[in-house]
Design a protein around this motif. Structure first.
Motif, PDB file in Angstrom:
ATOM      1  N   ASP A   1       0.893  -1.167   0.000  1.00 22.51           N
ATOM      2  CA  ASP A   1       0.000   0.000   0.000  1.00 22.51           C
ATOM      3  C   ASP A   1       0.935   1.222   0.000  1.00 22.51           C
ATOM      4  O   ASP A   1       1.748   1.395   0.916  1.00 22.51           O
ATOM      5  CB  ASP A   1      -0.818  -0.082   1.303  1.00 22.51           C
TER       6      ASP A   1
ATOM      7  N   THR B   1       0.632   4.361   0.509  1.00 23.17           N
ATOM      8  CA  THR B   1       0.556   5.318   1.624  1.00 23.17           C
ATOM      9  C   THR B   1       1.192   4.723   2.880  1.00 23.17           C
ATOM     10  O   THR B   1       1.985   5.380   3.558  1.00 23.17           O
ATOM     11  CB  THR B   1      -0.918   5.684   1.920  1.00 23.17           C
TER      12      THR B   1
ATOM     13  N   GLY C   1      -3.876  -1.642   3.817  1.00 27.84           N
ATOM     14  CA  GLY C   1      -5.225  -1.606   4.360  1.00 27.84           C
ATOM     15  C   GLY C   1      -6.090  -2.724   3.779  1.00 27.84           C
ATOM     16  O   GLY C   1      -5.617  -3.579   3.021  1.00 27.84           O
TER      17      GLY C   1
ATOM     18  N   THR D   1      -8.358  -2.824   1.497  1.00 22.69           N
ATOM     19  CA  THR D   1      -8.530  -2.947   0.041  1.00 22.69           C
ATOM     20  C   THR D   1      -7.339  -3.684  -0.570  1.00 22.69           C
ATOM     21  O   THR D   1      -7.520  -4.548  -1.429  1.00 22.69           O
ATOM     22  CB  THR D   1      -8.704  -1.558  -0.615  1.00 22.69           C
TER      23      THR D   1
ATOM     24  N   ASP E   1      -7.639  -7.340   0.316  1.00 21.24           N
ATOM     25  CA  ASP E   1      -8.664  -8.027  -0.486  1.00 21.24           C
ATOM     26  C   ASP E   1      -8.134  -8.363  -1.883  1.00 21.24           C
ATOM     27  O   ASP E   1      -8.293  -9.492  -2.362  1.00 21.24           O
ATOM     28  CB  ASP E   1      -9.922  -7.146  -0.619  1.00 21.24           C
TER      29      ASP E   1
ATOM     30  N   ALA F   1     -10.657  -7.299   7.801  1.00 16.45           N
ATOM     31  CA  ALA F   1     -10.452  -7.651   6.384  1.00 16.45           C
ATOM     32  C   ALA F   1      -9.410  -8.747   6.170  1.00 16.45           C
ATOM     33  O   ALA F   1      -9.546  -9.573   5.268  1.00 16.45           O
ATOM     34  CB  ALA F   1     -10.072  -6.393   5.597  1.00 16.45           C
TER      35      ALA F   1
ATOM     36  N   LYS G   1     -13.932 -12.983  16.141  1.00  9.06           N
ATOM     37  CA  LYS G   1     -14.272 -13.276  14.738  1.00  9.06           C
ATOM     38  C   LYS G   1     -13.960 -14.742  14.424  1.00  9.06           C
ATOM     39  O   LYS G   1     -14.759 -15.442  13.800  1.00  9.06           O
ATOM     40  CB  LYS G   1     -13.515 -12.337  13.790  1.00  9.06           C
TER      41      LYS G   1
ATOM     42  N   HIS H   1     -16.143   2.893   4.252  1.00  5.87           N
ATOM     43  CA  HIS H   1     -16.800   1.649   4.648  1.00  5.87           C
ATOM     44  C   HIS H   1     -17.241   1.749   6.121  1.00  5.87           C
ATOM     45  O   HIS H   1     -18.364   1.381   6.470  1.00  5.87           O
ATOM     46  CB  HIS H   1     -15.826   0.489   4.440  1.00  5.87           C
TER      47      HIS H   1
HETATM   48  N1  LIG Z   1     -12.464  -9.444   3.319  1.00  8.73           N
HETATM   49  C1  LIG Z   1     -13.146  -9.140   4.394  1.00  8.73           C
HETATM   50  O1  LIG Z   1     -13.581  -9.996   5.169  1.00  8.73           O
HETATM   51  C2  LIG Z   1     -13.376  -7.696   4.688  1.00  8.73           C
HETATM   52  C3  LIG Z   1     -13.899  -7.325   5.940  1.00  8.73           C
HETATM   53  C4  LIG Z   1     -14.070  -5.967   6.203  1.00  8.73           C
HETATM   54  C5  LIG Z   1     -13.739  -5.035   5.249  1.00  8.73           C
HETATM   55  N2  LIG Z   1     -13.229  -5.429   4.048  1.00  8.73           N
HETATM   56  C6  LIG Z   1     -12.864  -4.441   3.034  1.00  8.73           C
HETATM   57  O2  LIG Z   1     -11.805  -3.617   3.525  1.00  8.73           O
HETATM   58  C7  LIG Z   1     -11.853  -2.381   2.828  1.00  8.73           C
HETATM   59  C8  LIG Z   1     -11.646  -1.224   3.782  1.00  8.73           C
HETATM   60  O3  LIG Z   1     -10.367  -1.351   4.384  1.00  8.73           O
HETATM   61  P1  LIG Z   1      -9.600  -0.076   4.970  1.00  8.73           P
HETATM   62  O4  LIG Z   1     -10.525   0.691   5.838  1.00  8.73           O
HETATM   63  O5  LIG Z   1      -8.328  -0.533   5.501  1.00  8.73           O
HETATM   64  O6  LIG Z   1      -9.462   0.845   3.688  1.00  8.73           O
HETATM   65  P2  LIG Z   1      -8.244   1.111   2.674  1.00  8.73           P
HETATM   66  O7  LIG Z   1      -7.530  -0.101   2.318  1.00  8.73           O
HETATM   67  O8  LIG Z   1      -8.848   1.899   1.557  1.00  8.73           O
HETATM   68  O9  LIG Z   1      -7.287   2.037   3.528  1.00  8.73           O
HETATM   69  C9  LIG Z   1      -7.727   3.338   3.891  1.00  8.73           C
HETATM   70  C10 LIG Z   1      -6.634   4.366   3.652  1.00  8.73           C
HETATM   71  O10 LIG Z   1      -5.646   4.208   4.673  1.00  8.73           O
HETATM   72  C11 LIG Z   1      -4.342   4.173   4.074  1.00  8.73           C
HETATM   73  N3  LIG Z   1      -3.486   3.463   5.009  1.00  8.73           N
HETATM   74  C12 LIG Z   1      -3.195   2.146   5.084  1.00  8.73           C
HETATM   75  N4  LIG Z   1      -2.429   1.907   6.162  1.00  8.73           N
HETATM   76  C13 LIG Z   1      -2.221   3.099   6.770  1.00  8.73           C
HETATM   77  C14 LIG Z   1      -1.518   3.497   7.936  1.00  8.73           C
HETATM   78  N5  LIG Z   1      -0.897   2.625   8.720  1.00  8.73           N
HETATM   79  N6  LIG Z   1      -1.519   4.815   8.265  1.00  8.73           N
HETATM   80  C15 LIG Z   1      -2.189   5.720   7.515  1.00  8.73           C
HETATM   81  N7  LIG Z   1      -2.870   5.396   6.390  1.00  8.73           N
HETATM   82  C16 LIG Z   1      -2.892   4.098   6.051  1.00  8.73           C
HETATM   83  C17 LIG Z   1      -4.581   3.525   2.747  1.00  8.73           C
HETATM   84  O11 LIG Z   1      -3.539   3.835   1.836  1.00  8.73           O
HETATM   85  C18 LIG Z   1      -5.897   4.179   2.325  1.00  8.73           C
HETATM   86  O12 LIG Z   1      -5.657   5.447   1.778  1.00  8.73           O
HETATM   87  C19 LIG Z   1     -13.202  -2.312   2.131  1.00  8.73           C
HETATM   88  O13 LIG Z   1     -13.030  -2.490   0.750  1.00  8.73           O
HETATM   89  C20 LIG Z   1     -13.973  -3.464   2.729  1.00  8.73           C
HETATM   90  O14 LIG Z   1     -14.906  -4.018   1.829  1.00  8.73           O
HETATM   91  C21 LIG Z   1     -13.036  -6.735   3.761  1.00  8.73           C
END
Ligand SMILES: NC(=O)c1ccc[n+]([C@@H]2O[C@H](COP(=O)([O-])OP(=O)(O)OC[C@H]3O[C@@H](n4cnc5c(N)ncnc54)[C@H](O)[C@@H]3O)[C@@H](O)[C@H]2O)c1
Length: 337
Positions: A8, A10, A69, A71, A74, A102, A192, A229
């Motif tokens: 990732d 970022t 993160g 995404t 996934d 996730a 979980k 989300h």
């Molecule tokens: N597979 C599953 O069981 C499951 C369960 C829940 C959610 N999800 C999925 O997860 C996704 C959401 O995940 P998310 O909230 O991590 O979003 P994301 O992956 O979009 O990350 C959010 C933002 O945080 C940034 N980031 C990552 N690590 C960081 C850090 N340590 N410090 C600062 N910024 C950081 C990323 O670059 C991004 O800009 C959704 O698509 C959702 O559908 C999947």
């Protein structure tokens, strides 16, 4: 063991030293930086990743190590399952949401035809490594996503833990020590895993983990993904809580959970709630979902919930309107605090 690193961009930029040490330690065949966000959960980005794996010659016994993160986790999970009909996978989730949800449980999703997680499958990572030090760089909104999922899993499985981790604690990772973060992550992962242990393919107990999610994806899609989300899950839990009350399934437990949810609600949530067209999509979504199962998760007694698969449009609409009042009140309270 041969591996490639998916990063990732970022998280990599914010944690250069940690990521640098990882690269030196594992000497990957290649490193690909990915811009995280819903756009990376697409067939186009997946194809780019598969191209990268092929170009770097990742063998069948190789491993994809993904740092990022939810995404990135996934899309990496999907790539690992497809490439050479399955290569190894290690996930290093870097957001709170990814650490507690996730990256755990083998479920994944890609967005397709503007529909959230329309494609997906189950594929388990061999390793999930949660380092809570990554969480220190999350901003308030990113952290909210994780807290929303933490409330979700604890509300349906462990009321005492919900109270212990959330009572009297203002939102934000900055209000938790690393030890407290570690405890929260460990507890949520444990809960979980217990729920999905007997139901790996989401036929019974695992469905409780959809608490807040029956409508959350509609909210995200309708907002063009400008609602995160986590914000969408907060809104979804609010509607489901109101439905549980309308159906007379719950008692004061729901009030306690809702007050915890309210502390994380954002103005962005309220803005979308006030848009009339979302409620129409909500009902359409409900009708489409009826062809399958509605999967509404209604809290009952502390730490317990039940699945409701059928409910009238009138109850949904009434719950929507009552939820709006709840959100308005909670924001007013936050502002006056
Ligand atoms: N597979 C599953 O069981 C499951 C369960 C829940 C959610 N999800 C999925 O997860 C996704 C959401 O995940 P998310 O909230 O991590 O979003 P994301 O992956 O979009 O990350 C959010 C933002 O945080 C940034 N980031 C990552 N690590 C960081 C850090 N340590 N410090 C600062 N910024 C950081 C990323 O670059 C991004 O800009 C959704 O698509 C959702 O559908 C999947």
């Amino acid at each position: 063991m041969p591996c490639v690193l998916l990063l990732d961009e970022t998280a990599a930029r914010l944690h250069t030293e940690t990521v640098g040490r990882l690269i030196t330690g594992i000497a990957p065949l290649g490193v690909l930086e990915i811009q995280a966000g819903e756009a990376c959960k697409s067939l186009a980005r997946l194809t780019e990743i598969l191209d990268f794996l092929a170009e770097n010659g990742l063998p069948k016994h190789g491993i994809i190590i993904a740092v990022g993160g939810g995404t990135v986790c996934d899309v990496a999970n999907t790539a690992a399952n497809l490439f050479r009909r399955g290569v190894g996978l290690a996930l290093v989730p870097t957001t709170l949401l990814a650490q507690i949800d996730a990256a755990i449980g083998g479920k994944n999703g890609l967005n397709f035809r503007k529909t959230k997680n329309l494609l997906g499958h189950f594929y388990h990572a061999q390793w999930v490594i949660c380092d809570v030090r990554f969480l220190r760089s999350l901003d308030r909104l990113q952290a909210t996503g994780g807290f929303a999922e933490a409330i979700k899993v604890l509300a349906v499985s462990d009321a005492a833990a919900l109270r212990r981790h959330f009572a009297g604690r203002p939102p934000g990772v900055e209000n938790l020590s690393l030890d407290a973060l570690l405890e929260l992550v460990a507890k949520c992962v444990d809960r979980k895993l217990v729920l999905l242990d007997s139901d790996p393919f989401e036929l019974s107990s695992r469905r409780l983990l959809n608490y807040g999610h029956a409508f959350a994806h509609t909210f995200e899609e309708e907002s063009g993904f400008s609602l995160t989300h986590g914000e969408a899950v907060l809104m979804g839990m609010t509607v489901e809580n109101t439905i549980a009350m309308e159906l007379g399934l719950t008692t004061e437990y729901v009030d306690y959970v809702q007050s915890t949810v309210n502390a994380y609600m954002t103005e962005n949530c309220l803005r979308y709630w006030l848009r009339g067209d979302i409620v129409l999509s909500l009902v359409d979504n409900l009708k489409a979902a009826r062809r399958d199962q509605m999967n509404l998760v209604c809290l009952t007694t502390p730490g317990n919930a039940e699945i409701v698969d059928s409910v009238s449009d009138d109850i949904i609409l009434s719950a929507w309107n009552k939820s709006l009042l709840t959100v308005e009140r909670s924001l007013r309270k936050q502002m006056s605090a």
